[in-house]
Design an enzyme around this catalytic site. Structure first.
Site, PDB file in Angstrom:
ATOM      1  N   ASP A  49     101.080  14.053 -35.949  1.00  8.96           N
ATOM      2  CA  ASP A  49     100.656  15.367 -36.413  1.00  8.96           C
ATOM      3  C   ASP A  49     100.679  14.540 -37.718  1.00  8.96           C
ATOM      4  OD1 ASP A  49     100.968  19.018 -36.422  1.00  8.96           O
ATOM      5  OD2 ASP A  49     100.808  17.500 -38.601  1.00  8.96           O
ATOM      6  N   CYS A 100      92.618  28.583 -31.952  1.00 13.94           N
ATOM      7  CA  CYS A 100      93.507  29.775 -32.774  1.00 13.94           C
ATOM      8  C   CYS A 100      92.005  30.520 -33.547  1.00 13.94           C
ATOM      9  CB  CYS A 100      95.094  29.500 -33.283  1.00 13.94           C
ATOM     10  SG  CYS A 100      94.356  28.056 -34.282  1.00 13.94           S
TER      11      CYS A 100
HETATM   12  N1  SAH Z   1     101.195  22.318 -31.356  1.00 11.14           N
HETATM   13  C1  SAH Z   1     102.611  23.221 -32.364  1.00 11.14           C
HETATM   14  C2  SAH Z   1     100.999  23.851 -33.682  1.00 11.14           C
HETATM   15  C3  SAH Z   1     100.236  23.139 -33.748  1.00 11.14           C
HETATM   16  S1  SAH Z   1      99.757  23.894 -36.065  1.00 11.14           S
HETATM   17  C4  SAH Z   1     102.980  24.090 -32.119  1.00 11.14           C
HETATM   18  O1  SAH Z   1     103.656  24.168 -30.533  1.00 11.14           O
HETATM   19  O2  SAH Z   1     103.933  24.388 -32.378  1.00 11.14           O
HETATM   20  C5  SAH Z   1      98.425  22.470 -35.812  1.00 11.14           C
HETATM   21  C6  SAH Z   1      99.059  21.468 -36.172  1.00 11.14           C
HETATM   22  O3  SAH Z   1      97.514  20.438 -36.949  1.00 11.14           O
HETATM   23  C7  SAH Z   1      99.580  21.411 -38.173  1.00 11.14           C
HETATM   24  O4  SAH Z   1     101.499  20.511 -37.909  1.00 11.14           O
HETATM   25  C8  SAH Z   1      98.749  20.346 -38.539  1.00 11.14           C
HETATM   26  O5  SAH Z   1      99.733  20.145 -39.638  1.00 11.14           O
HETATM   27  C9  SAH Z   1      98.581  19.440 -37.522  1.00 11.14           C
HETATM   28  N2  SAH Z   1      96.502  18.852 -37.878  1.00 11.14           N
HETATM   29  C10 SAH Z   1      95.915  19.126 -38.971  1.00 11.14           C
HETATM   30  N3  SAH Z   1      95.156  18.034 -39.125  1.00 11.14           N
HETATM   31  C11 SAH Z   1      95.515  17.211 -38.298  1.00 11.14           C
HETATM   32  C12 SAH Z   1      95.126  16.214 -37.926  1.00 11.14           C
HETATM   33  N4  SAH Z   1      93.213  15.769 -38.440  1.00 11.14           N
HETATM   34  N5  SAH Z   1      95.425  15.475 -36.920  1.00 11.14           N
HETATM   35  C13 SAH Z   1      96.796  14.921 -37.480  1.00 11.14           C
HETATM   36  N6  SAH Z   1      97.264  16.437 -37.161  1.00 11.14           N
HETATM   37  C14 SAH Z   1      96.829  17.459 -37.848  1.00 11.14           C
END
Ligand code: SAH
Length: 395
Positions: free
Chosen positions: A251, A339
C-alpha cells in the site's frame, strides 16, 4: 394541511417512468418546472407532467440530483416517524435476517430507502456519512433516532471526499453523540482488526469485502500471495490464517500499513510482509525481478468518480492487469476488484478476456462476486451494485 402545501416539482413529458419504478434520483434535466419556492432540504412532491402524484422527496438546488425520493404514498409525510421506520427496517435486515454478529454496514443509502445516509457499526460505536444535503441538515434527528434504536456509546460523523462540492454541503468530521475512541478492535470472520474511526480511510474499514476475503482465502492455501492495495490487511490476514505460504502486502499509505502491521501482530500472523510502495511501480519491479505469485489480489481505490474519468480508470485497470498476468504463475488465482459504480461488471470481464487472450493464457472466471449482503443492491436503483470482485483462474 401540511401535506397539501408541499412545493411541487413537475416532470417533463415521458420522464416519470423511472420514478414510478421507484428509482430515487431526479436529475435536473427531467424537471419541467418548480412550483412554490422550496429551500434546499425541503420536502417536495414530484408530479408527472399531467399533475399526478409520483413520489415525495427532498430538494436540493445545488445538486445535479435535484430531488431524492423517499416515499411513494401520497399520505406519507417525511417526518421523524418515517425515518425511524426506514432505519428500523435497515437494522432488521442486518440483525434479524442476515444475523450478522459484529461490525457491519447498518444503512446503505439508496439500497435501504435512505438516499444520502450511510451508517456503520463497529463494536459499540456508529459512524455516519451523509451524502445528501437534505439528510445532513436532519443530522440531529438521525442522531436521536439512531441513539433510540441502538443505544451506541457514540456516533461519529465522517465526511466523504468530494461530497461538499456535489451537494453544496459543508460538514466537518467529528462526534455527533458521545465520545469517539481513537482505536478500537473489532472482529471479522474470527480475525481481530484495529479500526480507527476518526483517522482511518472512509469510515475506518472496508466492510464490503468481508465475504470476498473468505472466498479468496480458501484459494490461497499453500500459495504465495500478493495483496495489492492492502489497506489494513483484510485480504492478507485472511489468506495468511488460511495457510498461504507467504503474503506480500503493498500500500502507498503509511498509516494504512501501520494498522495492517498491528493487525497481523494482533492475530499472531508472521508470514505477511508489508511494503510501502506505489502498486504500479511495485508490480513493474516484481515483474522485472521475475517474481511469481500463486494469488494476486488487486483492490485499488475508486479510479472513476465521474463518467469522464471512466476511460482513464480503465487504462489503470489495464496496466494493473497486464503486469499481474506476468507475475501470476500458471494455474494462478487472479482477484480483480473494482468499487467504481460507473465501471460495469461486463467491462471488467471483457478486459480480463482481452488481456489474457493477448498473452494466450486461458482465463476462467470462478466467481464474479459483489459486496457482502449488508451492502444490498436495490433492484430499483442499479447504481447500488457498485462492488465487483472477480475471482479467476489463469492457465
Ligand atoms: N484491500 C483493502 C482495501 C483497499 S482500499 C481491504 O481489504 O481493506 C485502497 C487502498 O489503496 C488504500 O489503502 C490506499 O491507501 C491504497 N492506494 C491508493 N493508491 C495506491 C497506489 N497507487 N499504490 C499503492 N496503494 C495505493
Amino acid at each position: 394541511m401540511q401535506l397539501m402545501s408541499n412545493p411541487r416539482i413537475l416532470l417533463k413529458d415521458k420522464r416519470a417512468r423511472p420514478f414510478f419504478g421507484m428509482h430515487p434520483w431526479v436529475y435536473a434535466g427531467a424537471i419541467a418546472a418548480v412550483e412554490g419556492e422550496p429551500k434546499d432540504g425541503d420536502v417536495v412532491d414530484l408530479m408527472s407532467h399531467v399533475g399526478a402524484f409520483v413520489a415525495r422527496g427532498l430538494y436540493n438546488s445545488q445538486s445535479k440530483i435535484r430531488v431524492r425520493l423517499y416515499a411513494w404514498d401520497e399520505q406519507q409525510p417525511l417526518d421523524a416517524d418515517f425515518f425511524r421506520r426506514q432505519l428500523a427496517s435497515a437494522i432488521r435486515l442486518r440483525r434479524d435476517i442476515l444475523k450478522l454478529p459484529g461490525a457491519c454496514r447498518l444503512v446503505f443509502s439508496e439500497a435501504d430507502g435512505l438516499s444520502g445516509l450511510v451508517v456503520e457499526q463497529f463494536e459499540r460505536w456508529l459512524v455516519v456519512q451523509f451524502t445528501s444535503l437534505a439528510l445532513a441538515l436532519r443530522r440531529e434527528i438521525f442522531a436521536d433516532l439512531l441513539t433510540e434504536l441502538l443505544h451506541p456509546n457514540g456516533i461519529y460523523l465522517r465526511t466523504e471526499r468530494g461530497i461538499g462540492q456535489l451537494e453544496g454541503l459543508e460538514l466537518q468530521d467529528g462526534p455527533l453523540r458521545g465520545d469517539a475512541p481513537g482505536l478500537l478492535t473489532m472482529e471479522e470472520n474470527g480475525l481481530r482488526f484495529h479500526v480507527n474511526l476518526t483517522e482511518g480511510q472512509k469510515t475506518g474499514y472496508y466492510l464490503d469485502q468481508r465475504d470476498n476475503r473468505q472466498a479468496v482465502a480458501r484459494l490461497a492455501v499453500g500459495r504465495r500471495m500478493l495483496d495489492a492495495f492492502c489497506y489494513s490487511g483484510g485480504f492478507s490476514l485472511h489468506a495468511a490464517r488460511a495457510g498461504a505460504t507467504s503474503v506480500l502486502a503493498v500500500d502507498s499509505s503509511e498509516p494504512a500499513l501501520q494498522l495492517a502491521r498491528a493487525n497481523a501482530e494482533l492475530n499472531g500472523l508472521t508470514n505477511v510482509t508489508f511494503e510501502k510502495s506505489d502498486v504500479f511501480d511495485q508490480l513493474d519491479r516484481l515483474v522485472a525481478a521475475g517474481e511469481r505469485f500463486g494469488v494476486i489480489v488487486l483492490d485499488p481505490p475508486k479510479f472513476a468518480r465521474s463518467k469522464s474519468a471512466v476511460e482513464e480508470a480503465m487504462r489503470g485497470y489495464r496496466r494493473l492487469l497486464v503486469q499481474a498476468l506476468k507475475a501470476l504463475e500458471s494455474d494462478g488465482i487472479l482477484v480483480m476488484c473494482c468499487c467504481s459504480g460507473l465501471i460495469e461488471r461486463q467491462m471488467l470481464h471483457d478486459l480480463l478476456a482481452l488481456e489474457a487472450s493477448q498473452v494466450r493464457r486461458p482465463l476462467q472466471i470462478l466467481e464474479s462476486r459483489g459486496a457482502a449482503p449488508d451492502h444490498p443492491m436495490s433492484a430499483m436503483c442499479p447504481e447500488t451494485n457498485y462492488l465487483k470482485c472477480v475471482i479467476c483462474r489463469v492457465g
